[in-house]
Write a protein that holds these residues in place. Structure first.
Motif, short mmCIF file in Angstrom:
data_model
loop_
_atom_site.label_atom_id
_atom_site.label_comp_id
_atom_site.label_asym_id
_atom_site.label_seq_id
_atom_site.Cartn_x
_atom_site.Cartn_y
_atom_site.Cartn_z
N LEU A 187 0.83 -1.21 0.00
CA LEU A 187 0.00 0.00 0.00
C LEU A 187 0.86 1.26 0.00
O LEU A 187 0.56 2.23 -0.71
N ILE A 188 1.92 1.28 0.78
CA ILE A 188 2.81 2.46 0.77
C ILE A 188 3.53 2.54 -0.59
O ILE A 188 3.81 3.64 -1.10
N MET A 189 3.77 1.39 -1.21
CA MET A 189 4.38 1.39 -2.55
C MET A 189 3.44 2.00 -3.58
O MET A 189 3.86 2.73 -4.49
N LEU A 190 2.14 1.69 -3.46
CA LEU A 190 1.13 2.25 -4.36
C LEU A 190 1.12 3.77 -4.26
O LEU A 190 1.08 4.48 -5.27
N VAL A 191 1.18 4.30 -3.03
CA VAL A 191 1.19 5.76 -2.84
C VAL A 191 2.48 6.35 -3.40
O VAL A 191 2.48 7.41 -4.04
N ALA A 192 3.59 5.65 -3.18
CA ALA A 192 4.90 6.13 -3.67
C ALA A 192 4.93 6.23 -5.19
O ALA A 192 5.65 7.07 -5.75
N ALA A 193 4.13 5.40 -5.87
CA ALA A 193 4.04 5.49 -7.33
C ALA A 193 3.43 6.81 -7.77
O ALA A 193 3.68 7.29 -8.88
N LEU A 194 2.64 7.43 -6.89
CA LEU A 194 2.01 8.72 -7.19
C LEU A 194 2.89 9.89 -6.78
O LEU A 194 3.01 10.88 -7.51
N THR A 195 3.52 9.78 -5.62
CA THR A 195 4.23 10.92 -5.03
C THR A 195 5.74 10.87 -5.22
O THR A 195 6.41 11.90 -5.07
N GLY A 196 6.26 9.69 -5.49
CA GLY A 196 7.70 9.46 -5.42
C GLY A 196 8.07 8.96 -4.03
O GLY A 196 7.42 9.32 -3.04
N ARG A 197 9.08 8.11 -3.97
CA ARG A 197 9.44 7.47 -2.69
C ARG A 197 9.91 8.49 -1.65
O ARG A 197 9.52 8.42 -0.48
N GLU A 198 10.70 9.45 -2.07
CA GLU A 198 11.24 10.43 -1.11
C GLU A 198 10.10 11.24 -0.48
O GLU A 198 10.10 11.49 0.73
N ASN A 199 9.15 11.65 -1.29
CA ASN A 199 8.04 12.45 -0.78
C ASN A 199 7.19 11.68 0.23
O ASN A 199 6.82 12.22 1.27
N ILE A 200 6.89 10.42 -0.07
CA ILE A 200 6.02 9.67 0.84
C ILE A 200 6.74 9.38 2.15
O ILE A 200 6.16 9.50 3.24
N LEU A 201 8.02 9.06 2.08
CA LEU A 201 8.76 8.80 3.32
C LEU A 201 8.92 10.08 4.14
O LEU A 201 8.87 10.04 5.37
N HIS A 202 9.07 11.21 3.45
CA HIS A 202 9.13 12.48 4.17
C HIS A 202 7.79 12.76 4.85
O HIS A 202 7.75 13.19 6.02
N ALA A 203 6.68 12.52 4.13
CA ALA A 203 5.34 12.74 4.71
C ALA A 203 5.14 11.88 5.96
O ALA A 203 4.62 12.36 6.98
N TYR A 204 5.59 10.63 5.91
CA TYR A 204 5.44 9.74 7.06
C TYR A 204 6.34 10.16 8.21
O TYR A 204 5.95 10.06 9.38
N ASP A 205 7.52 10.65 7.89
CA ASP A 205 8.44 11.15 8.92
C ASP A 205 7.80 12.34 9.65
O ASP A 205 7.83 12.43 10.88
N VAL A 206 7.21 13.25 8.87
CA VAL A 206 6.51 14.40 9.45
C VAL A 206 5.32 13.93 10.30
O VAL A 206 5.09 14.43 11.40
N ALA A 207 4.57 12.96 9.78
CA ALA A 207 3.39 12.46 10.49
C ALA A 207 3.76 11.84 11.84
O ALA A 207 3.05 12.02 12.83
N VAL A 208 4.88 11.14 11.89
CA VAL A 208 5.34 10.56 13.16
C VAL A 208 5.72 11.68 14.14
O VAL A 208 5.32 11.66 15.31
N LYS A 209 6.44 12.69 13.64
CA LYS A 209 6.84 13.80 14.51
C LYS A 209 5.62 14.58 15.02
O LYS A 209 5.61 15.05 16.15
N GLU A 210 4.59 14.69 14.18
CA GLU A 210 3.38 15.44 14.54
C GLU A 210 2.35 14.57 15.27
O GLU A 210 1.25 15.02 15.56
N ARG A 211 2.71 13.32 15.52
CA ARG A 211 1.87 12.39 16.30
C ARG A 211 0.51 12.12 15.64
O ARG A 211 -0.54 12.05 16.28
N TYR A 212 0.54 11.95 14.33
CA TYR A 212 -0.67 11.47 13.64
C TYR A 212 -0.96 10.04 14.07
O TYR A 212 -0.07 9.31 14.51
N ARG A 213 -2.22 9.65 13.92
CA ARG A 213 -2.65 8.28 14.26
C ARG A 213 -2.57 7.42 13.00
O ARG A 213 -3.02 7.83 11.94
N PHE A 214 -2.03 6.21 13.12
CA PHE A 214 -1.74 5.38 11.96
C PHE A 214 -2.71 4.20 11.79
O PHE A 214 -3.35 3.76 12.75
#
Length: 352
Positions: free
Chosen positions: A315-342
């Protein structure tokens, strides 16, 4: 041979960020919004999604309905199969209906579950017989009962929540979308859990059309990638349907310059399964095993609403096909720092 490494989609997730319970108000989840081209991120609440939709856009939703697919019973025969003793507890998870009373299932404990073994549920109201062993050790099971299958299953089964959710679900409806209609899923299309009827009405009032697809979610969607080179990963098939009317809505949107925004990875996989090279969709029904990962060029999808997914998952690979791998991993890194719920009961993302 080309390689895409599973480890390239790893991120570190603190366990306390895995949402165990749904929020009281579906639409009050947080929403991480990312520009898929620039990678720019905004932090919103889910109801703000409407401000990113434009008149003439199309929202694609998956109207599958989760069945209470987990049933626990007792073995009733003691034959020569080398299986469990009579009275032993057996759990069956329904994966895919093959004929009216024959299902592909996951049986636990599975090693000794051999053809000929019978299991009783609800003091005999439902009896299962294992008739074959198929791919990945799944079992074909034939069910015997009196009355209406859906009513029997509803009285005996429970919602098949993912293993990372350890809390008991108090209200079965919270693992269904408000627009769930056609029974057949072993898991919810969870991106849709954030929508209320009021929010959908507001989306339509803005001039955004809503197209329905049906994809019955099986465990293949969540099956761990075991191969380090993800190109060797085998996807299970899942049953889908796209009607002529809904295909017309999607094609009309594209022809008029509107955007197609899919709610969830299941809606995405359905429209891309039905897509032609020129960016149209063809109505149809069948089984899909489409696997979308970076390098894939989306033919229909322009934007995606989805939840936060597991590390190294398809599923994360599917999203990465849209955004690029660097962008999606950056988004998840930000989400962890901002305490989003997973995950399933967690917050949402919009990639547009």
């Amino acid at each position: 041979m080309e390689k895409i490494l599973k480890s390239d989609f790893y991120f570190d997730l603190p366990e306390e960020l895995i949402a165990q319970d749904p929020l009281e108000d579906r639409a009050s989840s947080r929403l991480l919004v990312m520009d898929k081209k620039t990678g720019e991120i905004e932090h919103k609440v889910f109801t703000d999604v409407i401000s990113y939709l434009k008149p003439g856009d199309c929202l694609v939703i998956n109207d599958t309905k989760v069945i209470p697919a987990r049933i626990i019973g007792e073995r009733i025969n003691d034959d020569c199969t080398g299986g469990h003793k009579p009275g032993a507890k057996v759990e069956i998870l329904l994966l895919k209906r093959l004929e009216s009373d024959v299902w592909e299932t996951l049986v636990k404990p599975g090693r000794k579950a051999r053809p000929g073994m019978k299991i009783s549920f609800g003091d005999g109201r439902l009896v299962a017989e294992i008739i074959d062993i198929v791919e990945d050790g799944n079992r074909l099971v034939k069910f015997y009962y009196e009355g209406i299958w859906e009513e029997v299953l509803d009285s005996l089964g429970s919602m098949p929540l993912p293993p990372y959710i350890t809390h008991e679900l108090k209200d079965k409806n919270r693992y269904q979308t408000v627009y769930a209609k056609y029974e057949g899923s072993a898991a919810a299309p969870t991106a849709g859990l954030h929508f209320t009827n009021e929010l959908l009405a507001a989306v339509e009032a803005k001039g955004v059309r809503i197209a329905h697809v049906t994809l019955h979610v099986g465990l293949g969607t969540f099956r761990p990638v075991k191969e380090e080179n993800v190109l060797n990963h085998h996807m299970h098939t899942e049953h889908y349907r796209l009607t002529e009317e809904d295909a017309r809505i999607i094609n009309d949107t594209k022809e008029k310059g509107g955007r197609v925004i899919c709610v969830g990875t299941t809606s995405t996989r359905t429209v891309e399964t039905c897509a032609t090279k020129d960016g149209r969709v063809v109505p149809g029904e069948g089984d899909t095993s489409i696997f979308i990962y970076p390098g894939y060029t989306y033919k229909v999808l322009d934007g995606l609403i989805t939840n936060f997914h597991l590390p190294e998952s398809t599923l994360i690979m599917l999203v990465a096909a849209l955004t690029g791998r660097e962008n999606i991993l950056h988004a998840y890194d930000v989400a962890v720092k901002e305490r989003y719920r997973f995950f399933s009961f967690g917050d949402a993302c919009l990639f547009i």
